[in-house]
Design an enzyme around this catalytic site. Structure first.
Site, short mmCIF file in Angstrom:
data_model
loop_
_atom_site.label_atom_id
_atom_site.label_comp_id
_atom_site.label_asym_id
_atom_site.label_seq_id
_atom_site.Cartn_x
_atom_site.Cartn_y
_atom_site.Cartn_z
N GLY A 152 -14.72 12.66 12.17
CA GLY A 152 -14.66 12.26 13.59
C GLY A 152 -15.49 10.49 12.96
O GLY A 152 -15.16 10.02 12.68
N HIS A 158 -18.34 6.38 11.67
CA HIS A 158 -17.20 7.67 11.83
C HIS A 158 -18.13 8.47 10.95
O HIS A 158 -19.27 8.35 10.67
CB HIS A 158 -15.87 7.09 11.12
N THR A 159 -18.04 9.79 11.15
CA THR A 159 -18.65 11.02 10.18
C THR A 159 -18.03 11.49 9.08
O THR A 159 -16.36 11.63 9.05
CB THR A 159 -18.89 12.13 10.90
N ASP A 273 -28.00 13.60 26.74
CA ASP A 273 -26.67 12.28 26.37
C ASP A 273 -25.86 14.31 26.32
O ASP A 273 -25.03 14.74 24.92
CB ASP A 273 -25.88 11.74 25.42
N ASN A 541 -58.52 27.80 55.07
CA ASN A 541 -58.67 26.70 56.38
C ASN A 541 -60.28 26.59 56.45
O ASN A 541 -60.63 27.50 56.65
CB ASN A 541 -57.60 27.74 57.13
#
Length: 595
Positions: A152, A158-159, A273, A541
């Site tokens: 990648g 990069h990987t 993300d 109330n």
């Protein structure tokens, strides 16, 4: 509308730059596995390529020939008509992105903006000189791992595939994310890398979170070693299925996403993300688990903190992010977009330009009329609508979403939700009159809403049917990680100190742990409010003056004319309108206050 399509068509590559350090930890280098595509309409508008300043490009291949724009009639945002052109919401966002980038590099002019976002305000402007790029990580990466092929690539790194040479990972395959120090031209870029490693290291132990092994550095790069996921991106699988999932299969995906996101949020981490490209499958098997990756834009966040930096991916970015005041709810919006895509194969917000995308996110409503939505179950549509609510206060949390009728499974554990801590903290510090109103509201809750509350109450491990501050503390500590310590999540317990002196049964817990805003998003809100008012008339109330009501709401004398309409002339008690407004907690512009 930019439908997902498995058909192979020409696409424009937009420099393959996900984020500052947003390289996928696994996947194939094929065209469909890369997340960096420009929609044909964008390409046509810019002369065949996405502009370098583009905040976002479409992650999906267009089913149309290159250069042919899709029909505007297919865009769920419809066309906007204003008397005068509105100011572009893209301008301040572009400015923030440019500040993050820092000065242009001599070798190639201005650097492309990270794909689909990755921008934060602040910082930037300083040159590389004077930046400290030493991270303190071990420097013996080469001695411990053999680097293999690249799997990648992104603009900042990069990987690669790698194998362990010694130690516990000897002989095991891993993914190594390599981030170039030369690309770290701002202090923010350096901090992004440092924070990503810290978050990955701190968030340990969840089945749907990519496993972090170690981090190394040398003079040129930072190396982040993680588990190898070889099954490809969620985006790939969407495309392989012809653009959409069937409902049952989509549920399996969304449950995994919600499970890991609820875990992150409890730990005080917001991802920022979330998109199909950032979810990888462990193997290529159909029933393999999915992992969330890429915490390069993630951040630690305290329970009551609001963030203001513009970060994310254009098609998945939440409206409040564009308004620069957001928290973990922004991740739920992104999950809503992903769910919409899974169910119909199209994006809910689309336009030809980044300005148009942002305008659509801020002002358009998703299209639930066109095919296949008429045959989608009402539960699924309600699920998506409750995530894609532009008011972040009305959105479900990840834990709540797991108890929604569309996903509900009695055999699946519900995670602890940090929201109940926030709501209980507010309840115990509220006035007796406000607590009486909330108790009346809790008596009108539907069974669907009680499912979530019962699950959260059980997680507090009540003693004799009651909980105290110690129960809240113990439940949080059972889930603690280093990330929770970093984000100081436990500090909220200090604000819940009044619980030290009392015990809360389930009935009062329901009153304390409900959100009026979220209930207002339900289709049956009118019935709930009417029933609640009947209980309030009987038990809560009372006569109240305009001055006292203003004090209850922390408003000044300028609000008195407005509040007069909330009190009945006949008996000087709250009217139905006043009751619902009082529950809502409306103050003059208070909901838009930015922190």
């Amino acid at each position: 509308m930019g439908h997902c399509c498995s058909k192979s068509t020409p696409v424009v590559n937009t420099d393959e730059s996900p984020t500052v350090n947003g390289v996928s930890t696994a996947g194939t280098p094929s065209a469909t596995s890369q997340p960096h595509y420009a929609n044909s309409a964008v390409a046509a508008a810019s002369g065949g390529a996405t502009p370098l300043h583009s905040f976002a490009a479409s992650p999906f291949q267009s089913p149309l020939p290159a250069g042919v724009a899709p029909s505007p009639a297919r865009t769920p945002g419809r066309k906007f008509r204003w008397p005068l052109p509105p100011p572009s919401p893209a301008k301040p966002i572009m400015s923030a992105i440019l500040r993050r980038r820092g000065p242009a590099r001599e070798t190639g002019g201005p650097e492309p903006i990270p794909e689909e976002g990755g921008a934060a305000v602040g910082g930037g402007g300083e040159g590389e000189r004077g930046l400290d790029k030493s991270f303190g990580y071990p420097k013996n990466f080469g001695a411990k791992y053999d680097i293999g092929k690249e799997i990648g690539r992104g603009h900042f790194g990069h990987t690669c595939f790698a194998k362990g040479k010694k130690g516990e990972l000897k002989g095991h395959s891993v993914a190594v994310k390599i981030i170039s120090k030369a690309k770290m031209t701002t202090a923010i870029a350096i901090e992004d890398v440092r924070r990503e490693v810290k978050i990955l290291k701190a968030l340990s132990g969840h089945n749907n979170l990519v496993k972090f092994h170690d981090a190394f550095e040398d003079a040129n790069n930072v190396y982040i070693v993680m588990e190898l996921c070889e099954g490809g991106e969620l985006l790939d699988r969407i495309l392989a299925r012809g653009g959409r999932y069937m409902e049952e299969d989509a549920k399996t995906i969304i449950v995994q996403i919600l499970s890991v996101v609820s875990y992150c949020h409890l730990q005080g981490v917001v991802h920022r993300d979330l998109k199909p490209e950032n979810f990888l499958f462990v193997t290529k098997d159909e029933d393999t688990p999915m992992k969330v990756i890429d915490f390069g834009l993630s951040d630690f966040i305290r329970p009551d903190q609001r963030l203001n930096d513009i970060v994310g991916s254009a098609y998945y970015v939440a409206p409040e992010v564009l308004h620069r005041s957001y928290s973990v709810e922004a991740d739920l919006w992104s999950i809503g977009v992903i769910t919409y895509i899974l169910l119909c194969g199209s994006r809910p917000f689309w336009a030809r330009t980044e300005s148009g995308i942002f305008r659509s996110v801020l002002r358009a409503d998703p299209n639930f009329d066109d095919s296949p939505w008429p045959i989608v179950t009402p539960e699924a549509k309600d699920f998506v609508r409750r995530l894609l609510n532009k008011d972040h206060r009305k959105r479900m949390t990840a834990a709540q979403a797991l108890t929604h009728p569309w996903l509900r499974d009695e055999n699946r554990a519900v995670p602890l939700d940090i929201l109940i801590y926030k709501l209980v903290k507010s309840y115990i510090r509220a006035t007796p009159f406000k607590r009486a109103a909330l108790k009346a509201l809790s008596k009108a809750l539907t069974e669907d809403e009680l499912v979530y509350l019962k699950a959260q109450f059980r997680l507090l491990d009540p003693k004799n049917g009651c909980v105290s501050l110690e129960n809240f503390r113990a439940a949080l500590m059972r889930n603690t990680t280093d990330a929770m310590k970093e984000s100081k999540v436990s500090d909220i317990l200090n604000l819940m100190d009044p619980l030290s002196y009392k015990r809360m049964d389930f009935e009062e817990f329901c009153a304390a742990a409900i959100s009026t805003y979220q209930l207002e998003a339900l289709e049956g809100w009118e019935n709930i409010a009417s029933s609640a008012f009947e209980y309030f008339e009987q038990e809560g109330n009372r006569v109240i003056s305009v001055e006292e009501l203003a004090q209850e709401l922390n408003l000044g004398p300028q609000a008195h004319p407005l509040l007069k309409d909330w009190i009945r002339d006949s008996d000087r008690k709250l009217s139905f309108l006043g009751f619902t407004k009082f529950l809502h907690g409306v103050t003059i512009r208070s909901s838009n206050t930015r922190h």
